[in-house]
Write an enzyme that holds these catalytic residues in place. Structure first.
Site, PDB file in Angstrom:
ATOM      1  N   SER A  75     -21.991  27.187 -11.819  1.00 19.76           N
ATOM      2  CA  SER A  75     -23.435  27.066 -11.925  1.00 19.76           C
ATOM      3  C   SER A  75     -23.975  25.725 -11.420  1.00 19.76           C
ATOM      4  CB  SER A  75     -23.873  27.252 -13.375  1.00 19.76           C
ATOM      5  OG  SER A  75     -23.318  26.236 -14.190  1.00 19.76           O
ATOM      6  N   SER A  88     -17.829  25.740 -13.688  1.00 26.16           N
ATOM      7  CA  SER A  88     -19.063  25.391 -12.978  1.00 26.16           C
ATOM      8  C   SER A  88     -19.102  24.051 -12.259  1.00 26.16           C
ATOM      9  CB  SER A  88     -20.239  25.459 -13.942  1.00 26.16           C
ATOM     10  OG  SER A  88     -20.604  26.795 -14.098  1.00 26.16           O
ATOM     11  N   LYS A 121     -27.372  17.383 -12.823  1.00 25.24           N
ATOM     12  CA  LYS A 121     -27.693  18.793 -13.059  1.00 25.24           C
ATOM     13  C   LYS A 121     -28.859  18.884 -14.040  1.00 25.24           C
ATOM     14  CE  LYS A 121     -25.122  23.042 -14.319  1.00 25.24           C
ATOM     15  NZ  LYS A 121     -23.781  23.560 -14.638  1.00 25.24           N
TER      16      LYS A 121
HETATM   17  N1  GLN Z   1     -19.369  31.419 -14.130  1.00 27.12           N
HETATM   18  C1  GLN Z   1     -19.186  31.170 -15.515  1.00 27.12           C
HETATM   19  C2  GLN Z   1     -20.312  31.823 -16.296  1.00 27.12           C
HETATM   20  O1  GLN Z   1     -21.133  32.422 -15.711  1.00 27.12           O
HETATM   21  C3  GLN Z   1     -19.055  29.708 -15.792  1.00 27.12           C
HETATM   22  C4  GLN Z   1     -20.317  28.977 -15.905  1.00 27.12           C
HETATM   23  C5  GLN Z   1     -20.159  27.531 -16.274  1.00 27.12           C
HETATM   24  O2  GLN Z   1     -19.075  26.939 -16.184  1.00 27.12           O
HETATM   25  N2  GLN Z   1     -21.259  26.943 -16.723  1.00 27.12           N
HETATM   26  O3  GLN Z   1     -20.388  31.740 -17.474  1.00 27.12           O
END
Ligand code: GLN
Length: 487
Positions: free
Chosen positions: A153, A177, A78
């Protein structure tokens, strides 16, 4: 079967037996990328040259009988993990050409085992989002239906593994994510216990919640990647000094005597019936494999979305203060004064969701509001932790949905932040309580989209989760598939 279709474990066997070289395997992945990347957009940056060099080096190790682990295996990481030889953009314009001067600990670990990092995977800007649509670059597609989101994400990590572009990936999980995109793309994803994997070199989003973990095609591969990345690191003060277990050794153990809790609050009205059915089928498989199924309650689950969406933005607003155009990244050319330069840099460098979080977070931390918001939300974490402690008295792990629905169409929730936040309902508790969580493919919707099953366990019980996940995978016996991708 093409080499890119192999699991890491299968590739390891062929590499060790010298029936396949890492260069051949890497070429196969690069060709697959060439054929699919236009439709899938998993990568923010790709470096075939560096990958082939790493593969040639890995082949030397393999020839001399060394290797193993991830040696010679093509992977993506990532784009918020610092890499010395490549840019690290975090999916943001503000870090467009940023090349960190060092590697993250997990990247160092991959490199020292001889893994082949092919490129940096697409993601929501600074990991804020649930679909990867907040990426400032191309947005990844779901390999099962390119009109749908890959999740977020770590969407590019998931799409790259599911589409056959690489054999595994590293993502980060602050509120789901890793697990959610894994579920939406039909692969395995693990969020380790807070402190299990070093976060040194992981660009911080919400420091009390962030954790790095693997995305793979099956549970055995997840155990292999966990083996490489876990462990104490003095450069991360939240890293826990505790021996790393032999994760693969858990896989062959049965489920007799294991108590699996079904938390009743996770099966509320809003749950898609297809998702509900897949999870209940999973419960049936575990029961048939010898597990005892028990009914449990996590009463404070209802407060997770509210608590998370205060804590995460609050911590983000503080972590992101460093992007001011001075030390690194994008700078809007200065005209007259410094404050204007800050303002212009930040308003042009950040996308709308990141700005929304900074505003919410700054407000929640401001004096007079801190007690009402950040402190209150932190107290919810304690209540939640107590719920889990109580649950562990009657069960060893929990089974639940990952995402309330299968993948949805791109754009469907993009203009509705609340709907987007609510889609995280089942994954947030794991991060708020610092627990390990695993997402395992459970089945498909009628329209052919993957649906994952979530397992949550007590701190540092990754081995038990992998064992249970492996039994689930075996019992469900889903055909392993890499979808055909047509642009
Ligand atoms: N969807 C969550 C957010 O927008 C989790 C994101 C993540 O785990 N990085 O914060």
């Amino acid at each position: 079967m093409e080499p890119y279709e192999l699991t890491i474990a299968e590739a390891n066997t062929l590499l060790a037996e010298k029936k396949l070289s890492s260069v051949e395997l890497t070429r196969s992945c690069l060709e697959r990328i060439e054929a699919t990347e236009k439709a899938i957009s998993s990568f923010i940056s790709l470096d075939p040259e560096l990958a082939l060099q790493a593969a040639a080096k890995a082949d030397l190790h393999l020839q001399s009988g060394e290797g193993g682990g991830l040696c010679g295996v093509p992977l993506s990481v990532k784009d918020l993990l610092c890499t010395r030889d490549r840019t690290t953009t975090c999916g943001s314009k503000i870090l467009e050409n940023f090349a960190p001067p060092y590697d993250a600990t997990v990247v160092e670990k991959l490199n020292s085992e001889g893994a082949v990092i092919v490129g940096k995977a697409a993601m929501d800007e600074f990991a804020m989002g649930s679909t990867s649509e907040n990426c400032a670059y191309d947005i990844p597609s779901n390999p099962w239906n390119i009109e749908c989101v890959a999740g977020g994400s770590s969407g590019g990590s998931a799409s790259s593994v599911a589409s056959g572009q690489v054999l595994g990936s590293l993502g980060s999980d602050t509120g789901g994510s890793i697990r959610q995109p894994a579920s939406l793309c039909g692969i395995v994803g693990m969020k380790p216990t807070y402190g299990r994997v070093s976060r040194y070199g992981l660009v911080a989003f919400a420091s009390s919640l962030d954790q790095i973990g693997p995305l793979t095609r099956d549970v055995s591969d997840c155990a292999l990647m966990m083996q490489t990345i876990c462990g104490y690191d003095r450069r991360d003060s939240t890293s826990v000094d505790r021996p790393v277990e032999d994760y693969s050794s858990f896989l062959t153990q049965g489920l007799r005597g294991v108590r699996v809790g079904v938390p009743r609050e996770y099966f509320s009205d809003g749950l898609d019936p297809e998702v509900h059915k897949v999870v209940m089928d999973g419960v049936g498989v575990l029961r048939a494999a010898g597990a005892e199924i028990v009914d449990v309650s996590i009463p404070h689950i209802d407060y997770c979305v509210a608590a998370y969406y205060l804590i995460a933005p609050a911590e983000a607003s503080s972590n992101l203060a460093r992007y001011d155009g001075v030390a690194y990244g994008f700078r809007k050319a200065v005209t007259s004064d410094l404050v204007d330069m800050y303002k212009d840099t930040r308003s042009q460098g950040f996308g709308p969701e990141v700005k929304r979080r900074i505003l919410i977070g700054t407000y929640a931390l401001s004096s007079g509001y801190y007690d009402a918001y950040y402190k209150k939300a932190s107290q919810v974490r304690t209540l939640l932790l107590n719920d889990f402690k109580r649950a562990w008295e009657s069960c060893d792990l929990l089974i639940s949905p990952v995402s309330p629905t299968p993948a949805w169409k791109k754009g469907e929730k993009a203009d509705d932040p609340l709907a987007m936040y609510l889609s995280d309902i089942f994954t947030l508790s794991t991060n708020l309580a610092g627990l390990p969580g695993l997402s395992v493919p459970g089945g498909y919707s009628i329209s052919g989209l993957p649906i994952g099953i979530q397992l949550q366990g007590p701190h540092f019980h990754e081995g038990e989760l992998l064992k249970c996940g492996f039994n689930l995978e075996k019992g469900l016996n889903l055909e392993r598939q890499i979808p055909a991708i047509t642009a």
